[in-house]
Design a protein around this motif. Structure first.
Motif, PDB file in Angstrom:
ATOM      1  N   ALA A 156       0.829  -1.211   0.000  1.00 48.03           N
ATOM      2  CA  ALA A 156       0.000   0.000   0.000  1.00 48.03           C
ATOM      3  C   ALA A 156       0.862   1.259   0.000  1.00 48.03           C
ATOM      4  O   ALA A 156       0.534   2.248  -0.669  1.00 48.03           O
ATOM      5  N   ALA A 157       1.983   1.225   0.735  1.00 53.94           N
ATOM      6  CA  ALA A 157       2.872   2.388   0.765  1.00 53.94           C
ATOM      7  C   ALA A 157       3.510   2.626  -0.604  1.00 53.94           C
ATOM      8  O   ALA A 157       3.621   3.766  -1.061  1.00 53.94           O
ATOM      9  N   LEU A 158       3.910   1.548  -1.262  1.00 55.73           N
ATOM     10  CA  LEU A 158       4.477   1.681  -2.602  1.00 55.73           C
ATOM     11  C   LEU A 158       3.429   2.202  -3.589  1.00 55.73           C
ATOM     12  O   LEU A 158       3.700   3.085  -4.399  1.00 55.73           O
ATOM     13  N   THR A 159       2.243   1.641  -3.506  1.00 57.69           N
ATOM     14  CA  THR A 159       1.166   2.051  -4.420  1.00 57.69           C
ATOM     15  C   THR A 159       0.833   3.529  -4.247  1.00 57.69           C
ATOM     16  O   THR A 159       0.667   4.260  -5.235  1.00 57.69           O
ATOM     17  N   ALA A 160       0.743   3.993  -3.002  1.00 58.48           N
ATOM     18  CA  ALA A 160       0.427   5.398  -2.747  1.00 58.48           C
ATOM     19  C   ALA A 160       1.515   6.314  -3.310  1.00 58.48           C
ATOM     20  O   ALA A 160       1.219   7.387  -3.843  1.00 58.48           O
ATOM     21  N   HIS A 161       2.760   5.888  -3.201  1.00 55.23           N
ATOM     22  CA  HIS A 161       3.881   6.718  -3.662  1.00 55.23           C
ATOM     23  C   HIS A 161       3.889   6.861  -5.179  1.00 55.23           C
ATOM     24  O   HIS A 161       4.188   7.945  -5.699  1.00 55.23           O
ATOM     25  N   TYR A 162       3.552   5.780  -5.901  1.00 57.10           N
ATOM     26  CA  TYR A 162       3.710   5.785  -7.361  1.00 57.10           C
ATOM     27  C   TYR A 162       2.392   5.901  -8.121  1.00 57.10           C
ATOM     28  O   TYR A 162       2.389   5.759  -9.352  1.00 57.10           O
ATOM     29  N   THR A 163       1.317   6.186  -7.438  1.00 54.83           N
ATOM     30  CA  THR A 163       0.051   6.383  -8.136  1.00 54.83           C
ATOM     31  C   THR A 163       0.182   7.507  -9.166  1.00 54.83           C
ATOM     32  O   THR A 163       0.660   8.598  -8.854  1.00 54.83           O
ATOM     33  N   GLY A 164      -0.210   7.222 -10.390  1.00 56.20           N
ATOM     34  CA  GLY A 164      -0.131   8.208 -11.460  1.00 56.20           C
ATOM     35  C   GLY A 164       1.175   8.208 -12.218  1.00 56.20           C
ATOM     36  O   GLY A 164       1.311   8.929 -13.212  1.00 56.20           O
ATOM     37  N   SER A 165       2.154   7.408 -11.790  1.00 56.99           N
ATOM     38  CA  SER A 165       3.435   7.367 -12.469  1.00 56.99           C
ATOM     39  C   SER A 165       3.301   6.684 -13.822  1.00 56.99           C
ATOM     40  O   SER A 165       2.637   5.655 -13.957  1.00 56.99           O
ATOM     41  N   GLU A 166       3.960   7.248 -14.838  1.00 57.44           N
ATOM     42  CA  GLU A 166       3.922   6.659 -16.175  1.00 57.44           C
ATOM     43  C   GLU A 166       4.781   5.422 -16.271  1.00 57.44           C
ATOM     44  O   GLU A 166       4.415   4.446 -16.934  1.00 57.44           O
ATOM     45  N   TRP A 167       5.935   5.429 -15.591  1.00 55.77           N
ATOM     46  CA  TRP A 167       6.920   4.376 -15.813  1.00 55.77           C
ATOM     47  C   TRP A 167       7.050   3.386 -14.668  1.00 55.77           C
ATOM     48  O   TRP A 167       7.548   2.273 -14.872  1.00 55.77           O
ATOM     49  N   VAL A 168       6.676   3.767 -13.453  1.00 56.80           N
ATOM     50  CA  VAL A 168       6.834   2.885 -12.295  1.00 56.80           C
ATOM     51  C   VAL A 168       5.476   2.333 -11.894  1.00 56.80           C
ATOM     52  O   VAL A 168       4.543   3.093 -11.616  1.00 56.80           O
ATOM     53  N   LYS A 169       5.369   1.003 -11.863  1.00 57.04           N
ATOM     54  CA  LYS A 169       4.109   0.343 -11.537  1.00 57.04           C
ATOM     55  C   LYS A 169       4.309  -0.630 -10.381  1.00 57.04           C
ATOM     56  O   LYS A 169       5.307  -1.344 -10.320  1.00 57.04           O
TER      57      LYS A 169
END
Length: 316
Positions: free
Chosen positions: A232-245
């Motif tokens: 969840a912490a990773l998902t919150a950080h990279y939400t909306g990122s084009e290259w990092v999923k």
């Protein structure tokens, strides 16, 4: 009509430089300038071209990168913007670290910077996994961390490529066992760690691709988080990122290193056992993509204010 920005790739015949050229091959928004081969080591020729271009990408050994940076300082207002792919300036506070997804607002810092240091391939995966956890407080800055990673042999440049092509090395080897690998300072700094991590790199008998893994004992962490809390912490950080999923970690799956070759993608997963209170964080990327040339093209787009596709063009 606005002027097309131009760049000079200093060291364009190396692995990283060649890949940058390939990723920009069909891009009409950036002009690539070059120096004739017989004059590539002539400082006056280089300086003259530096005065004409908007940005210089340094695909050089550390000493060469420092030399060009010194020339740029002497040029003052005439100096182009610099993007350094070497390790020379990655922890230099006068250079902005070129991982746009590092934290909120960091892409804007890169866009405004005169000097940007392109990240190393191994640290890209490790920092991407660790920074959201230290920022969120799940992972204390002084927590003991061990980072394991395997890369394709192109990460070692021309000399290592030649070794594998000649068949003079085995199918797999560990290295950096003196615990002094040059990537450790940036890995520690930009992950937000106060304790030096243990880093164990390795190389496999495949050209491109990379896996970075970090094991964790969850009961040793404050708050005793579940694997889902890390995800969840990773998902919150990279939400909306084009290259990092951030993708689900499926415990029965096999993860191979080559699936993202040619792309600028970075995949993050959390594999965990609630029963055993253990987790393994895993990053997958192309060591020549998001780990080098793809990241450089992404950073160039930010620095020059143009939209770019940092992936390799697909052959017709």
């Amino acid at each position: 009509m606005s002027r097309t920005p131009s760049i000079f790739i200093d060291g364009e015949s190396g692995t990283t430089g060649l890949q940058i050229r390939a990723r920009l091959a069909n891009h009409k928004g950036i002009e690539i300038r070059s120096i004739p081969e017989e004059k590539r080591k002539d400082p006056e020729t280089k300086r003259a071209l530096m005065e004409e271009v908007d940005a210089v990408v340094l695909c050089l050994p550390d000493a060469g990168a420092k030399e060009v940076a010194s020339i740029a300082r002497e040029m003052g207002a005439k100096a182009p913007r610099l993007l350094d792919a070497s390790t020379a300036h990655r922890v230099d506070p006068e250079w902005v670290y070129g991982f746009p997804e590092l934290t909120k607002g960091h892409a804007e810092r890169i866009a405004a910077a005169r000097r940007v240091s392109n990240p190393g391939c191994y640290p890209t995966g490790a920092i991407a996994l660790l920074r959201p956890l230290t920022e969120s407080g799940i992972l204390p800055a002084d927590f003991p961390i061990a980072v394991n990673a395997v890369s394709g042999y192109t990460g070692g440049g021309k000399s290592m490529i030649a070794e594998f092509d000649a068949g003079t090395v085995g199918p797999f080897f560990l290295y950096g066992l003196g615990l002094e690998h040059k990537h450790v300072p940036e890995l520690q700094l930009y992950s937000g760690l106060s304790r030096r991590p243990i880093f164990v790199p390795s190389v496999g008998e495949f050209a491109q691709g990379m896996l970075v893994s970090i094991p964790l004992h969850l009961d040793a962490l404050p708050g005793k988080p579940a694997p889902g809390d890390l995800e969840a912490a990773l998902t919150a950080h990279y939400t909306g990122s084009e290259w990092v999923k951030v993708l689900p970690g499926e415990g029965g799956a096999r993860l191979t290193p080559e699936d993202l070759n040619g792309s600028n993608a970075l995949e993050l997963r959390v594999y965990g056992s609630a029963a055993h209170r253990q987790a393994v964080l895993v990053a997958r990327l192309d060591n020549l993509g998001k780990g080098a040339s793809g990241a450089a093209v992404q950073n160039l787009g930010l620095m020059l204010g143009v939209e770019v596709d940092a992936a390799l063009p697909v052959a017709a």
